[in-house]
Design a protein around this motif. Structure first.
Motif, short mmCIF file in Angstrom:
data_model
loop_
_atom_site.label_atom_id
_atom_site.label_comp_id
_atom_site.label_asym_id
_atom_site.label_seq_id
_atom_site.Cartn_x
_atom_site.Cartn_y
_atom_site.Cartn_z
N UNK A 5 -1.30 -6.07 6.75
CA UNK A 5 -1.28 -4.73 6.18
C UNK A 5 -0.85 -3.79 7.29
N UNK B 29 0.83 -1.20 0.00
CA UNK B 29 0.00 0.00 0.00
C UNK B 29 0.86 1.25 0.00
N UNK C 36 -17.37 7.67 4.01
CA UNK C 36 -18.11 6.43 3.80
C UNK C 36 -17.90 5.54 5.03
N UNK C 37 -18.99 5.07 5.65
CA UNK C 37 -18.81 4.34 6.91
C UNK C 37 -17.92 3.10 6.75
N UNK C 38 -16.91 3.03 7.59
CA UNK C 38 -16.04 1.85 7.58
C UNK C 38 -16.56 0.90 8.64
N UNK C 39 -16.71 -0.34 8.30
CA UNK C 39 -17.22 -1.28 9.29
C UNK C 39 -16.25 -2.45 9.47
N UNK D 225 -13.98 -1.18 18.09
CA UNK D 225 -13.39 -1.81 16.92
C UNK D 225 -11.89 -1.74 16.99
N UNK E 110 -15.93 10.30 -0.31
CA UNK E 110 -16.29 8.92 0.04
C UNK E 110 -15.24 8.30 0.95
N UNK E 111 -13.97 8.58 0.62
CA UNK E 111 -12.90 7.99 1.42
C UNK E 111 -12.98 8.46 2.87
N UNK F 76 -3.82 7.92 4.79
CA UNK F 76 -4.49 7.11 3.77
C UNK F 76 -4.52 5.65 4.18
N UNK F 77 -3.34 5.04 4.27
CA UNK F 77 -3.31 3.61 4.55
C UNK F 77 -3.87 3.33 5.94
N UNK F 78 -3.51 4.19 6.90
CA UNK F 78 -3.94 3.96 8.28
C UNK F 78 -5.25 4.62 8.62
N UNK F 79 -6.00 5.06 7.60
CA UNK F 79 -7.29 5.69 7.87
C UNK F 79 -8.29 4.58 8.14
N UNK F 80 -8.38 4.16 9.39
CA UNK F 80 -9.22 3.02 9.74
C UNK F 80 -10.47 3.50 10.48
N UNK G 186 1.48 9.52 4.41
CA UNK G 186 0.64 8.62 3.59
C UNK G 186 0.06 7.52 4.47
#
Lengths: 332, 695
Positions: B346, B128, B184-187, B325, B180-181, B558-562, B554
């Motif tokens: 990841x 990533x 948008x709901x992350x589940x 979570x 959206x990024x 981005x990658x760690x946007x959990x 980054x």
């Protein structure tokens, strides 16, 4: 989504609705009221791919897989605008139909023009049940195309509503419309040639010379030229003068030739077909001819305009409302 | 539907783009997949290219069939695990390549296009990085260009036009993608899935002396740390990852469970906080220590394919009560390490509060004491005897430990990255008494061995030590070369106490990092990049810091946007998070970004149809108006100029020429005109030209 312009009960209702939404006009500029847009089957599969990617992103908790899914989803949404824009403000115009004969593909002229500053690509135009014609307008402002429809009947022929569609730019969506351009063509009877006209060439050496090499009447004497038929050489004169001369023959036609209803046999349509054949023959041999059918008499004449008049009467023989306008709804 | 033949054929333009896109999409997978799969891809690509050129024909049906069967068998035999991600990807790529040689209709082409997008996404399961993301964005544009080409005129080959439109399309999606990024709901995962296997990187759960030395040559980043509280000194940054309690045949491994009832359970998620006030084995004893201020930090761990995480002593993973979570999947082990429920496939982002002052295991249960003192019976006899003798001489446990460190410091011991190889049997004897040269794990191993030989509970701890502070990004970078091993011994009343024998042989290693401790001979085996990085050349170091902090951001954004991070930012934006509010935010954001696209596409710019010559002239007229020169309505521009200054013949001629041949005016001519007029205007402004009496 049916590709053809429909003909059942539901479709009749749809037709009525369409009538109100996109009324008849010989020139239409497409706008949001007249353009419909819906995903294609391919577009729906694309949607499935996005769902699959989102499931993958959720299960792998992978931000960039999310990003790919979002990119494709946004691409789909943006494409809606592009597909719509490709038809938006396109002007469709009926430029005329030269007419044709029953059994032929009837030609219709359509002009597709674009607004300034927006080139159009991949627009497809078609009458119901015909091959779609691809239209690109880049450099020029407009593009004239000829569309052909088969299966026409005698008289005024209305091909129905014209389909304008586009899948541009990605093929995921289809924007389309059915416009009624009041396009109409006159369809003449299917000509039958070789009918037996009662009146043929006259025996008198008057009228118009139609066949300078015919063999019916003696016309003149002139010097022999290589290639003249040997049997036409006047041998007596050759013996006398030593110089070959030939007799010239010719055919003469009655200048007041009438194409007559009673001169041909068959039912109404067959008679009309034969009469059409005669009229075309007569026109081709550049002969004056007239038309005499029940209720209509056209004095002999010649030329393209005259032929058109004759053919028009033949086409509209016995057709109600022979005048094309005003037309009530779609001819069926 | 009437379809003419032309419609079901693939336009050549699209076909060419599609082949390029396929090559781009498969390329990065060569890192994960067996070389033979890449070979199949190349052959298929070549075949399709020859078909495209019209030189070869499509393969026959029997050939295609046998290729498919052969590929499936080959994948089955190639030794990848069934149902692993590698196997799935292998099959996907093979299907993709084989589809290429039978791609004839538009339908086939669309299938290939969709597969291409899918393969782009699968590549992100393996990497990533920002570079990969940029590459795959380009690949996505190319795939989209192929799709555009499918809908363009068949007779023209103009891939650049398709590519341009595809770039515009992708560019226009970006605002919406961003919305959206972010919103948008992350589940949480819906079901369990095979994770990317791949080679495990970093520290392993078995340490033979020499393993860590190998790691030391690796420049790869293990993790980055952002401290939220005061940063402890580098010498105190011992990132614990693994505890090795078992020694056999020269190798240290993690402890196996001694018996069923042993309290070794991992405490997960929210329960972890409880360990703070009461260790699981000390539940009934009132605690008399102060907790002290925690050291708070966030770790962004690069994928290791292993379960262990890294943290400073007595780590408590922060638990997000709201989302329930992520951090629920992080647990604390019985030996006070952080553990992930699943292998880290990841980038993993976790927040930790560490309490360095809180002792670990104030009382030691019997089973644990038994485990941490156990040694194999017939190994290293010299060492065993020496340890007992030394212990007898010492005054208590801690002075014994100090004496050993003194031994190391005063003896002939050397710290080196390439120590002599040791036998599996009696390895510690060999090292301590004979070779006397080793790396951190040699010293830690020998130290623990001696402790255990004297009956003192001791264990080896593996992880990383120190790290490099990035002054640009204000964070620590811990690299594989920072891998380290040290010892912990149990002291009554203090719990487990850390001893680092390496600090005795090479104190610089702890104070200043690995490179400070190495001899020039050792330095020579490091990579050129490492040498550049650790050199004192400030300019280069700064560039490297900036580059690394880009990678870090980054990862951070981005990658760690959990889901946890998302929840944090969402609640800052809209307060309490409810589905309705999130929907409104999404809707507003999406409408705004689509609105931008609508404006870009449908805004009819009012055409400025004025000729450039006229524009220049009008600017001039306005400029001279202030000085009393006004053009009469009957005057032509040329006449006006001539009235101002009758000597300007060249200018008048040029102006006339440009006005009446405007279509031919080049930018050079216009520039010349502009220059001349400006000169005239300056002359007017300076009063060199007096106002002319108009008739």
């Amino acid at each position: 989504m049916s590709e053809q312009f429909p003909g059942g009960f539901v479709q009749k209702r749809f037709g009525g609705w369409l009538e109100k939404r996109i009324p008849r006009a010989s020139q239409i500029t497409l706008n949001q009221q007249s353009i419909f847009i819906f995903p294609t089957p391919r577009g729906l599969v694309f949607g499935g791919l996005i769902v699959l990617l989102i499931l993958g992103a959720i299960n792998y908790q992978n931000s960039l897989v999310y990003a790919v899914a979002f990119l494709l989803g946004s691409l789909f949404l943006v494409t809606i605008l592009h597909t719509f824009r490709n038809l938006s403000r396109v002007c469709i115009e009926f430029t005329g139909a030269p007419g044709g004969y029953v059994g032929e593909e009837i030609e219709f002229g359509i002009r597709v023009s674009r607004p300034a500053g927006a080139s159009k690509e991949g627009i497809r135009v078609a009458w119901p049940n015909t091959v779609k014609q691809w239209v690109d307008i880049h450099e020029k402002e407009a593009c004239g195309i000829k569309l052909f429809v088969g299966g026409a009947h005698r008289g005024w022929f209305d091909p129905g509503r014209l389909l304008i569609e586009t899948y541009y730019p990605l093929g995921l969506l289809r924007a389309w419309t059915w416009v009624d351009l009041a396009a109409i063509a006159l369809v003449y009877p299917k000509p039958i040639f070789g009918g037996s006209p009662v009146e043929s060439a006259t025996q008198k050496d008057e009228g118009e010379l139609v066949d300078p090499l015919g063999s019916d009447d003696f016309r003149d004497i002139r010097d022999y030229q290589p290639g003249d038929p040997v049997k036409h050489i006047l041998w007596k004169s050759y013996a006398r003068t030593g110089k070959p001369v030939i007799k010239q023959y010719g055919s003469y036609l009655d200048p007041r030739f009438m194409i007559n209803w009673d001169a041909v046999a068959g039912d109404t349509e067959e008679r009309l077909s034969r009469l059409t054949g005669l009229a075309l023959d007569a026109d081709r041999s550049q002969r004056d001819f007239g038309l005499d059918i029940p209720g209509i008499r056209i004095e002999p004449g010649a030329g393209a305009g005259h032929l058109k008049r004759v053919l028009r009467e033949l086409a509209l023989f016995g057709v109600e409302g022979a005048s094309p306008a005003p037309k009530q709804g779609r001819a069926s | 539907m009437s379809v003419s033949g032309i419609e079901i054929q693939i336009p050549r333009n699209a076909l060419a783009l599609l082949m390029v896109a396929q090559a781009m999409v498969v390329g990065p997978h060569s890192q994960q997949l067996s070389p033979w799969i890449m070979g199949v891809c190349l052959i298929c690509g070549l075949w399709r290219w020859m078909v495209y050129q019209g030189r070869w024909d499509f393969p026959r049906r029997w050939l295609k069939g046998s290729l498919v069967v052969a590929s499936v068998i080959a994948v089955a035999l190639s030794g990848t695990n069934t149902f692993s991600l590698e196997m799935a990807t292998s099959l996907l790529i093979l299907a993709f390549a084989l589809k290429l040689v039978e791609m004839k209709s538009v339908r086939d082409a669309y299938l290939v296009i969709y597969l291409s997008y899918f393969i782009i996404a699968t590549e992100f399961l393996f990497s990533q990085s920002i570079g990969m993301a940029a590459y795959e964005l380009l690949a996505a544009v190319t795939v989209t260009a192929a799709m555009v080409g499918m809908n363009q005129m068949h007779t023209k080959v103009r891939p650049m036009a398709s590519f341009k439109l595809a770039s515009a399309l992708i560019f226009q999606t970006l605002p919406l993608v961003l919305v959206l990024f972010l919103f948008f709901p992350r589940i949480a995962p819906l079901w369990s899935i095979p994770l990317p296997g791949g080679a495990k990187t970093g520290i392993s759960d078995t340490v033979t002396p020499g393993d860590i030395a190998k790691l030391s040559r690796s420049e790869e980043i293990a993790f980055r740390v952002e401290f939220k509280s005061k940063i402890p000194p580098t010498s105190q940054l011992y990132w614990r990852g693994l505890v090795y309690s078992h020694f056999n045949e020269g190798a240290w491994t993690q402890a196996r469970r001694l018996h069923k009832g042993a309290e070794e359970g991992v405490i997960w998620g929210g329960e972890v906080a409880k360990i703070m006030s009461q260790g699981s084995s000390q539940r009934r004893q009132p605690q008399r220590y102060s907790r002290g201020a925690p050291v708070s930090y966030e770790v962004l761990l690069e994928p290791t394919q292993s379960k262990w995480l890294f943290g400073l002593a007595l780590p408590v993973a922060a638990h997000n009560q709201e989302t329930q979570f992520g951090q629920n999947d992080i647990g604390l082990t019985r030996d006070f390490r952080l553990l992930s429920r699943k292998p880290v496939g990841a980038l993993l982002r976790y927040q930790v509060d560490s309490y360095p002052e809180v002792p670990m295991d104030l009382t030691l249960p019997r089973w644990l004491k038994e485990r941490e003192t156990r040694l194999p019976v017939n190994d290293n006899p010299r060492m065993r005897a020496y340890a007992r003798q030394q212990f007898a001489k010492s005054n208590g446990i801690e002075s014994f430990a100090q004496n050993i460190l003194l031994d190391i410091r005063k003896g002939q011991y050397r710290y080196t990255l390439s120590p002599p190889t040791l036998p599996r049997k009696n390895s510690i004897d060999n090292f301590w008494f004979d070779t006397q040269a080793g790396f951190c794990s040699h010293y830690a191993g020998a130290f623990v061995y001696m402790m255990r030989a004297a009956g003192i509970p001791a264990r080896m701890v593996g992880g990383y030590q120190g790290g490099e502070f990035n002054p640009r990004g204000k964070y620590f970078v811990v690299r594989q070369m920072d891998a380290h091993a040290w010892a912990e011994i149990w002291v009554s009343g203090r719990g487990w106490v850390r001893y680092d024998p390496t600090s005795a042989v090479a104190p610089e290693r702890i104070e200043h990092g690995l490179d400070a401790a190495l001899s020039s001979e050792d330095l020579s085996i490091l990579s050129a990049f490492t040498k550049a990085r650790i050199s004192n050349f400030a300019g280069l170091a700064d560039v490297i810091y900036v580059i690394d902090s880009i990678g870090h951001n980054w990862n951070l954004w981005v990658v760690g946007y959990d889901p946890d991070v998302q929840a944090k930012y969402l609640s800052q934006l809209i307060g309490d998070i409810s589905p309705g509010k999130v929907a409104i935010v999404l809707l507003v954001g999406a409408s705004l970004s689509m609105g931008l696209v609508v404006i870009a596409l449908f805004w009819r710019r009012r055409k400025n149809r004025m000729l450039p010559v006229l524009k220049i002239f009008i600017r001039f007229s306005k400029g001279v108006k202030r000085f009393g020169f006004v053009r009469e309505s009957s005057e032509s521009p040329a006449q006006f100029i001539a009235r101002i200054d009758p000597s300007q013949h060249a200018l008048v001629a040029q102006l006339d020429h440009l006005l009446y041949n405007s279509s031919k005016s080049s930018s050079i001519e216009l520039n010349l005109l502009r220059k001349r007029l400006r000169k005239l205007q300056v002359a007017v402004a300076l009063g060199l030209i007096k106002e002319y009496e108009t008739a």
